[in-house]
Design a protein around this motif. Structure first.
Motif, PDB file in Angstrom:
ATOM      1  N   GLN A   1      -1.509  -9.397  -2.094  1.00  0.00           N
ATOM      2  CA  GLN A   1      -0.941  -8.107  -1.228  1.00  0.00           C
ATOM      3  C   GLN A   1      -1.100  -8.191  -0.007  1.00  0.00           C
ATOM      4  OE1 GLN A   1      -0.201  -5.310  -2.597  1.00  0.00           O
ATOM      5  NE2 GLN A   1      -0.154  -6.202  -4.833  1.00  0.00           N
TER       6      GLN A   1
ATOM      7  N   ALA B   1       2.864  -7.177   1.393  1.00  0.00           N
ATOM      8  CA  ALA B   1       2.747  -5.658   1.887  1.00  0.00           C
ATOM      9  C   ALA B   1       3.851  -5.607   3.005  1.00  0.00           C
ATOM     10  CB  ALA B   1       1.470  -5.283   2.185  1.00  0.00           C
TER      11      ALA B   1
ATOM     12  N   THR C   1       0.967   2.055  -0.970  1.00  0.00           N
ATOM     13  CA  THR C   1       0.765   1.827   0.518  1.00  0.00           C
ATOM     14  C   THR C   1       0.882   2.878   1.230  1.00  0.00           C
ATOM     15  OG1 THR C   1       0.650  -0.394  -0.248  1.00  0.00           O
ATOM     16  CG2 THR C   1       0.676  -0.367   2.124  1.00  0.00           C
TER      17      THR C   1
ATOM     18  N   LEU D   1      -3.993  -0.605   1.886  1.00  0.00           N
ATOM     19  CA  LEU D   1      -3.553  -1.726   0.740  1.00  0.00           C
ATOM     20  C   LEU D   1      -4.746  -1.375  -0.295  1.00  0.00           C
ATOM     21  CD1 LEU D   1      -2.832  -4.958   2.729  1.00  0.00           C
ATOM     22  CD2 LEU D   1      -1.355  -3.596   1.449  1.00  0.00           C
TER      23      LEU D   1
END
Length: 192
Positions: free
Chosen positions: A112, A116, A164, A170
């Motif tokens: 992640q 992201a 997000t 996150l």
């Protein structure tokens, strides 16, 4: 897209290409991937705030279905026996047990952090994210299974991006990713 972004997009492909495909070693592949993530990671952990825990859990909860769905659908989409496939990549039942906390908690966290930023700036990141999973699953799944997985991983990447944006954190994608990966690795462990 600059050189750094391109190299970050290619990070899992490099790890999977060399260590999964070349050396048939799952542990080396995931460690090489995570090593690259740590190398490229310049982010602070400030995105890990938990603005509304109830909302985050509600957004992440559908990911609980990943493991049971994989468990029941695998016989219809596999072209290789899961135990043989895992053994071919140096994952015995015992080493798979050690992989459960690593793949189920550490991997989602690092992944992640890595994806992201890419999802935020590079539209093609969703199919690129899905594509590296297809390289891993290529020798396990039949063509319809690979197509299904590509669509699912591309969609999930897009959903995580929206989570997000929606929560400005996150946390929701991370919880979702942990629930999905823990379910998948536990389902695999139960199958072998």
């Amino acid at each position: 897209m600059n050189v750094k972004q391109t190299l970050k997009l290619l990070a899992p492909y490099i790890a999977v290409g060399v260590f999964w495909c070349g050396f048939s070693n799952a542990w080396l592949a995931i460690l090489a991937y995570h090593g690259q993530i740590l190398f490229w990671s310049r982010r602070s952990l400030s995105d890990m705030r938990w603005p509304d825990r109830k909302r985050i859990m509600l957004l992440a909860l559908p990911a609980v279905l990943a493991g049971p769905l994989f468990y029941f659908i695998l016989p219809y989409i596999a072209r290789e026996d899961l135990s043989v496939w895992l053994a071919d990549h140096h994952l015995s039942r015992l080493s798979l047990l050690a992989m459960i906390p690593y793949f189920g908690i550490i991997h989602p966290f690092l992944e992640q952090l890595h994806w992201a930023e890419l999802r935020k700036h590079i539209q093609v990141s969703h199919p690129v994210f899905a594509g590296y999973h297809i390289v891993v699953l290529y020798s396990l799944l039949n063509i319809p299974g690979l197509i299904l997985c590509f669509v699912v991983f591309t969609t999930v990447s897009s959903i995580w991006y929206r989570m997000t944006k929606r929560t400005d954190s996150l946390a929701a994608p991370l919880v979702s990713h942990i629930l999905a990966d823990l379910g998948l690795i536990l389902a695999a462990w139960l199958k072998v």
